[in-house]
Structure formats: C-alpha cells, structure tokens
Design a protein around this motif. Structure first.
Motif, short mmCIF file in Angstrom:
data_model
loop_
_atom_site.label_atom_id
_atom_site.label_comp_id
_atom_site.label_asym_id
_atom_site.label_seq_id
_atom_site.Cartn_x
_atom_site.Cartn_y
_atom_site.Cartn_z
N GLY A 1 0.83 -1.21 0.00
CA GLY A 1 0.00 0.00 0.00
C GLY A 1 0.86 1.25 0.00
N ASP A 2 1.93 1.23 0.79
CA ASP A 2 2.85 2.37 0.83
C ASP A 2 3.53 2.58 -0.52
N ILE A 3 3.90 1.48 -1.16
CA ILE A 3 4.54 1.57 -2.48
C ILE A 3 3.55 2.14 -3.50
N ALA A 4 2.30 1.68 -3.43
CA ALA A 4 1.27 2.20 -4.34
C ALA A 4 1.06 3.69 -4.12
N ASN A 5 1.06 4.12 -2.86
CA ASN A 5 0.92 5.55 -2.56
C ASN A 5 2.09 6.35 -3.12
N PHE A 6 3.29 5.79 -3.02
CA PHE A 6 4.46 6.46 -3.56
C PHE A 6 4.35 6.61 -5.07
N ILE A 7 3.88 5.57 -5.74
CA ILE A 7 3.70 5.62 -7.19
C ILE A 7 2.69 6.70 -7.56
N ASP A 8 1.59 6.77 -6.80
CA ASP A 8 0.60 7.82 -7.04
C ASP A 8 1.20 9.20 -6.86
N PHE A 9 2.03 9.35 -5.81
CA PHE A 9 2.71 10.63 -5.57
C PHE A 9 3.61 11.00 -6.74
N MET A 10 4.37 10.04 -7.25
CA MET A 10 5.27 10.31 -8.37
C MET A 10 4.49 10.72 -9.62
N ARG A 11 3.34 10.07 -9.85
CA ARG A 11 2.51 10.45 -11.00
C ARG A 11 1.98 11.87 -10.83
N HIS A 12 1.54 12.20 -9.61
CA HIS A 12 1.03 13.55 -9.33
C HIS A 12 2.13 14.58 -9.51
N LYS A 13 3.31 14.27 -9.00
CA LYS A 13 4.45 15.18 -9.11
C LYS A 13 4.81 15.43 -10.57
N LYS A 14 4.74 14.38 -11.37
CA LYS A 14 5.06 14.53 -12.79
C LYS A 14 4.05 15.44 -13.48
N LYS A 15 2.78 15.33 -13.10
CA LYS A 15 1.75 16.18 -13.69
C LYS A 15 1.94 17.63 -13.28
N LEU A 16 2.43 17.87 -12.04
CA LEU A 16 2.65 19.24 -11.59
C LEU A 16 3.76 19.90 -12.38
N GLY A 17 4.71 19.12 -12.86
CA GLY A 17 5.83 19.66 -13.62
C GLY A 17 5.48 20.02 -15.04
N GLU A 18 4.33 19.56 -15.52
CA GLU A 18 3.92 19.87 -16.87
C GLU A 18 3.57 21.34 -16.99
N LYS A 19 3.98 21.93 -18.08
CA LYS A 19 3.70 23.34 -18.30
C LYS A 19 2.30 23.49 -18.88
N LYS A 20 1.59 24.45 -18.37
CA LYS A 20 0.25 24.73 -18.86
C LYS A 20 0.35 25.86 -19.87
N LEU A 21 -0.15 25.62 -21.04
CA LEU A 21 -0.10 26.60 -22.10
C LEU A 21 -1.36 27.45 -22.06
N VAL A 22 -1.17 28.75 -22.00
CA VAL A 22 -2.29 29.67 -21.98
C VAL A 22 -2.27 30.46 -23.28
N LYS A 23 -3.34 30.37 -24.03
CA LYS A 23 -3.43 31.14 -25.27
C LYS A 23 -3.88 32.56 -24.95
N LEU A 24 -3.09 33.50 -25.39
CA LEU A 24 -3.42 34.90 -25.15
C LEU A 24 -4.42 35.38 -26.20
N GLU A 25 -5.31 36.23 -25.75
CA GLU A 25 -6.33 36.77 -26.64
C GLU A 25 -6.38 38.29 -26.49
N GLY A 26 -7.17 38.90 -27.30
CA GLY A 26 -7.34 40.35 -27.22
C GLY A 26 -6.07 41.08 -27.60
N ILE A 27 -5.74 42.13 -26.84
CA ILE A 27 -4.57 42.95 -27.18
C ILE A 27 -3.26 42.20 -26.97
N LEU A 28 -3.29 41.12 -26.20
CA LEU A 28 -2.07 40.35 -25.96
C LEU A 28 -1.84 39.25 -26.99
N LYS A 29 -2.80 39.03 -27.85
CA LYS A 29 -2.69 37.96 -28.84
C LYS A 29 -1.48 38.19 -29.74
N GLY A 30 -0.68 37.15 -29.89
CA GLY A 30 0.49 37.23 -30.75
C GLY A 30 1.74 37.72 -30.04
#
Length: 79
Positions: A24-53
C-alpha cells in the motif's frame, strides 16, 4: 523486450515478500510520483485580445513572488 518492460518486470519481482501495508505504501508512492510529474507539466495559456500574438516572459514571476512575501517571512521569524 524493451528496456521499460524489463525494468517493470524487475520491479514486480522486487515486490515479492512485502506485506500488504508495504505494498500500500509503495502504491501511494507511485501515485505521488505520478502527481508530481503532472505538476511539472507546463500549462499553455493562449493569449487573446490585445495580448494575442505577443510572447510574455514569466521567468521573473517566482523572484517577484518571493520578494513580495519576504516581509511576511521576516515578521514570522522575528515575531
């Protein structure tokens, strides 16, 4: 077999002999590692309006945040 499959097999073999609690502890650690990896992903925000481009550099944002809250840390440690 590819290297990832071999590694997974080796990990599986290492799990033999662990208690239910340990597994169970090992499974929790694996879940933590998956969560940590998702946190490291960059979120892309598309700019609109006067900031577009336009490219916006947010690299200084972390430093700005630290400077902004520096007084709170000082008050906490001095108080």
């Amino acid at each position: 077999m590819n290297k990832a499959a071999i590694t997974k097999h080796e990990i599986y073999n290492k799990l033999i002999g662990f208690s239910e609690q340990d597994l169970g502890d090992i499974a929790n650690f694996i879940d933590f590692m998956r969560h940590k990896k998702k946190l490291g992903e960059k979120k892309l925000v598309k700019l609109e309006g006067i900031l577009k481009g336009h490219d916006i550099d947010l690299s200084k944002l972390k430093e700005f945040k630290q400077q902004t809250w520096k007084h709170v840390d000082q008050e906490f440690y001095n108080g």
